[in-house]
Design a protein around this motif. Structure first.
Motif, PDB file in Angstrom:
ATOM      1  N   UNK A  46       0.849  -1.192   0.000  1.00 56.06           N
ATOM      2  CA  UNK A  46       0.000   0.000   0.000  1.00 56.06           C
ATOM      3  C   UNK A  46       0.888   1.248   0.000  1.00 56.06           C
ATOM      4  N   UNK A  47       0.494   2.259  -0.757  1.00 55.43           N
ATOM      5  CA  UNK A  47       1.259   3.503  -0.815  1.00 55.43           C
ATOM      6  C   UNK A  47       0.994   4.310   0.441  1.00 55.43           C
ATOM      7  N   UNK A  48       2.038   4.902   0.992  1.00 60.77           N
ATOM      8  CA  UNK A  48       1.910   5.659   2.241  1.00 60.77           C
ATOM      9  C   UNK A  48       0.921   6.815   2.098  1.00 60.77           C
ATOM     10  N   UNK A  49       0.876   7.426   0.911  1.00 65.05           N
ATOM     11  CA  UNK A  49      -0.034   8.555   0.729  1.00 65.05           C
ATOM     12  C   UNK A  49      -1.494   8.122   0.675  1.00 65.05           C
ATOM     13  N   UNK A  50      -1.732   6.821   0.554  1.00 69.10           N
ATOM     14  CA  UNK A  50      -3.106   6.305   0.516  1.00 69.10           C
ATOM     15  C   UNK A  50      -3.591   5.809   1.874  1.00 69.10           C
ATOM     16  N   UNK A  51      -2.732   5.936   2.898  1.00 70.41           N
ATOM     17  CA  UNK A  51      -3.085   5.526   4.261  1.00 70.41           C
ATOM     18  C   UNK A  51      -3.625   6.733   5.011  1.00 70.41           C
ATOM     19  N   UNK A  52      -4.812   6.604   5.574  1.00 69.08           N
ATOM     20  CA  UNK A  52      -5.423   7.699   6.331  1.00 69.08           C
ATOM     21  C   UNK A  52      -5.767   7.228   7.739  1.00 69.08           C
ATOM     22  N   UNK A  53      -5.128   7.861   8.716  1.00 74.00           N
ATOM     23  CA  UNK A  53      -5.393   7.559  10.129  1.00 74.00           C
ATOM     24  C   UNK A  53      -5.485   8.890  10.859  1.00 74.00           C
ATOM     25  N   UNK A  54      -6.495   9.038  11.679  1.00 74.37           N
ATOM     26  CA  UNK A  54      -6.666  10.264  12.450  1.00 74.37           C
ATOM     27  C   UNK A  54      -5.443  10.538  13.326  1.00 74.37           C
ATOM     28  N   UNK A  55      -5.104  11.807  13.490  1.00 76.19           N
ATOM     29  CA  UNK A  55      -3.977  12.187  14.337  1.00 76.19           C
ATOM     30  C   UNK A  55      -4.452  12.438  15.762  1.00 76.19           C
TER      31      UNK A  55
ATOM     32  N   UNK B 192     -11.170  16.318  12.377  1.00 79.02           N
ATOM     33  CA  UNK B 192     -12.333  15.449  12.193  1.00 79.02           C
ATOM     34  C   UNK B 192     -13.110  15.811  10.925  1.00 79.02           C
ATOM     35  N   UNK B 193     -13.337  17.103  10.711  1.00 78.42           N
ATOM     36  CA  UNK B 193     -14.063  17.542   9.515  1.00 78.42           C
ATOM     37  C   UNK B 193     -13.279  17.203   8.256  1.00 78.42           C
ATOM     38  N   UNK B 194     -11.972  17.371   8.319  1.00 75.18           N
ATOM     39  CA  UNK B 194     -11.107  17.071   7.183  1.00 75.18           C
ATOM     40  C   UNK B 194     -11.139  15.581   6.855  1.00 75.18           C
ATOM     41  N   UNK B 195     -11.224  14.749   7.889  1.00 74.86           N
ATOM     42  CA  UNK B 195     -11.235  13.295   7.696  1.00 74.86           C
ATOM     43  C   UNK B 195     -12.485  12.868   6.928  1.00 74.86           C
ATOM     44  N   UNK B 196     -13.622  13.372   7.330  1.00 66.60           N
ATOM     45  CA  UNK B 196     -14.871  13.051   6.631  1.00 66.60           C
ATOM     46  C   UNK B 196     -14.840  13.552   5.190  1.00 66.60           C
ATOM     47  N   UNK B 197     -14.216  14.706   4.991  1.00 66.88           N
ATOM     48  CA  UNK B 197     -14.106  15.267   3.635  1.00 66.88           C
ATOM     49  C   UNK B 197     -13.208  14.384   2.756  1.00 66.88           C
ATOM     50  N   UNK B 198     -12.132  13.870   3.343  1.00 67.35           N
ATOM     51  CA  UNK B 198     -11.232  12.969   2.612  1.00 67.35           C
ATOM     52  C   UNK B 198     -11.960  11.694   2.187  1.00 67.35           C
TER      53      UNK B 198
ATOM     54  N   UNK C  67     -10.829   9.591  22.634  1.00 64.10           N
ATOM     55  CA  UNK C  67     -10.313   9.168  21.333  1.00 64.10           C
ATOM     56  C   UNK C  67     -11.020   9.920  20.216  1.00 64.10           C
ATOM     57  N   UNK C  68     -10.399   9.940  19.048  1.00 66.87           N
ATOM     58  CA  UNK C  68     -11.048  10.442  17.847  1.00 66.87           C
ATOM     59  C   UNK C  68     -11.643   9.244  17.130  1.00 66.87           C
ATOM     60  N   UNK C  69     -12.878   9.356  16.689  1.00 66.78           N
ATOM     61  CA  UNK C  69     -13.544   8.217  16.066  1.00 66.78           C
ATOM     62  C   UNK C  69     -14.445   8.646  14.919  1.00 66.78           C
ATOM     63  N   UNK C  70     -14.471   7.826  13.860  1.00 70.21           N
ATOM     64  CA  UNK C  70     -15.531   7.986  12.872  1.00 70.21           C
ATOM     65  C   UNK C  70     -16.850   7.938  13.622  1.00 70.21           C
TER      66      UNK C  70
ATOM     67  N   UNK D 118     -23.811  11.912  14.285  1.00 73.28           N
ATOM     68  CA  UNK D 118     -22.471  12.505  14.359  1.00 73.28           C
ATOM     69  C   UNK D 118     -21.541  11.971  13.282  1.00 73.28           C
ATOM     70  N   UNK D 119     -20.731  12.877  12.733  1.00 73.97           N
ATOM     71  CA  UNK D 119     -19.630  12.478  11.864  1.00 73.97           C
ATOM     72  C   UNK D 119     -18.423  12.174  12.729  1.00 73.97           C
ATOM     73  N   UNK D 120     -17.244  12.182  12.159  1.00 74.50           N
ATOM     74  CA  UNK D 120     -16.021  11.940  12.917  1.00 74.50           C
ATOM     75  C   UNK D 120     -15.889  12.993  14.014  1.00 74.50           C
ATOM     76  N   UNK D 121     -15.549  12.554  15.237  1.00 70.36           N
ATOM     77  CA  UNK D 121     -15.558  13.470  16.373  1.00 70.36           C
ATOM     78  C   UNK D 121     -14.698  12.959  17.519  1.00 70.36           C
ATOM     79  N   UNK D 122     -14.495  13.820  18.508  1.00 72.90           N
ATOM     80  CA  UNK D 122     -13.767  13.457  19.719  1.00 72.90           C
ATOM     81  C   UNK D 122     -14.745  12.819  20.697  1.00 72.90           C
ATOM     82  N   UNK D 123     -14.349  11.683  21.268  1.00 70.81           N
ATOM     83  CA  UNK D 123     -15.235  10.889  22.117  1.00 70.81           C
ATOM     84  C   UNK D 123     -14.619  10.714  23.500  1.00 70.81           C
ATOM     85  N   UNK D 124     -15.424  10.849  24.541  1.00 69.74           N
ATOM     86  CA  UNK D 124     -15.012  10.460  25.890  1.00 69.74           C
ATOM     87  C   UNK D 124     -15.305   8.978  26.049  1.00 69.74           C
TER      88      UNK D 124
END
Length: 244
Positions: A94-103, A113-119, A179-182, A150-156
């Motif tokens: 897999x190409x590194x540029x094709x890997x998407x993981x939340x920071x 989070x908004x950027x992740x959903x847009x991607x 955590x950050x979660x879809x 909810x879209x991707x967001x910060x979760x307790x």
């Protein structure tokens, strides 16, 4: 909802890997939604075997992970970024540029989070989303009483989730509390969903998710409304399912 009962963890892992591989063969540039934790490790081992046997090719595949611990950097050995590199990405093409993981250390969490959903949207949506399930019925890190919209967001994180995850850390104090979660909305937009569950500890959550009412107290119950869900359960996790 399609219920697939298997004998044990190994059979569950092979069945899940087969479904992911089939998706990749049918569409070489598939978008994979990937999960972490104990449950999918066997599936990743099977996918690596298929890759080594030249049966599948990751070169055009894109991936989006479900979640990441808040506060953990990519190189932290308990981060899900580290987990994915160690269990799959470093072993396939897999190409590194094709890997998407939340920071987990993004300075602007809302933007991350908004950027992740847009991607995900720009990639054409997730073709096949792998899910595990928590003992409390969570999917991703969407805990009981989650907002289904909810879209991707910060979760307790829920107390049960923190206790469950503590086995990976040296002390309870080290376990991240958020955590950050879809979000559920993001997950439900996936074209195909594959939920994996093994072991007796998951039996009640599986029963409530499949046979119970759809409610935020059991986040996975929302999957009853998706038109293409495959639930792969071993005999222990399926012990309360009588009609499947």
């Amino acid at each position: 909802m399609r219920i697939i009962r298997v004998n044990d963890y190994d059979e569950m892992s092979k069945k899940a890997a087969s479904m992911v591989a089939s998706q990749m063969i049918l569409k070489s540039d598939s978008v994979l939604g990937l999960a972490t934790g104990d449950t999918p490790i066997g599936m990743y081992k099977e996918l690596v075997k298929l890759y080594n046997n030249k049966e599948i090719d990751f070169s055009d595949v894109k991936s989006f992970n479900l979640d990441e611990y808040y506060g953990l950097s990519d190189d932290n050995t308990q981060s899900y970024h580290y987990y994915m590199m160690n269990n799959l990405f470093n072993k396939v093409n897999i190409k590194r540029e094709n890997i998407n993981i939340l920071s987990g250390i993004a300075k602007d969490i809302e933007k991350e989070c908004l950027s992740y959903d847009e991607k995900i949207k720009n990639a054409g949506g997730i073709d096949i989303q792998i899910l595990g399930i928590g003992v409390n019925g969570h999917i991703g890190f969407n805990e009981p009483s989650v907002n289904f919209e909810a879209g991707t967001h910060l979760v307790n994180l829920d107390k049960k989730t923190i206790e469950s995850n503590s086995r990976f850390f040296e002390s309870m104090e080290e376990v991240p509390k958020s955590a950050l979660s879809m979000g559920i909305k993001t997950i439900m937009q996936s074209k195909v969903i594959v939920l994996l569950a093994n072991g007796e500890a998951k039996a009640e959550a599986i029963y409530k998710s499949i046979n119970g009412k759809i409610c935020p107290e059991v986040p996975a119950s929302i999957l009853q409304l998706h038109n293409n869900v495959n639930v792969i359960v071993d005999e222990a996790a399926a012990k309360l399912l009588k009609n499947y």
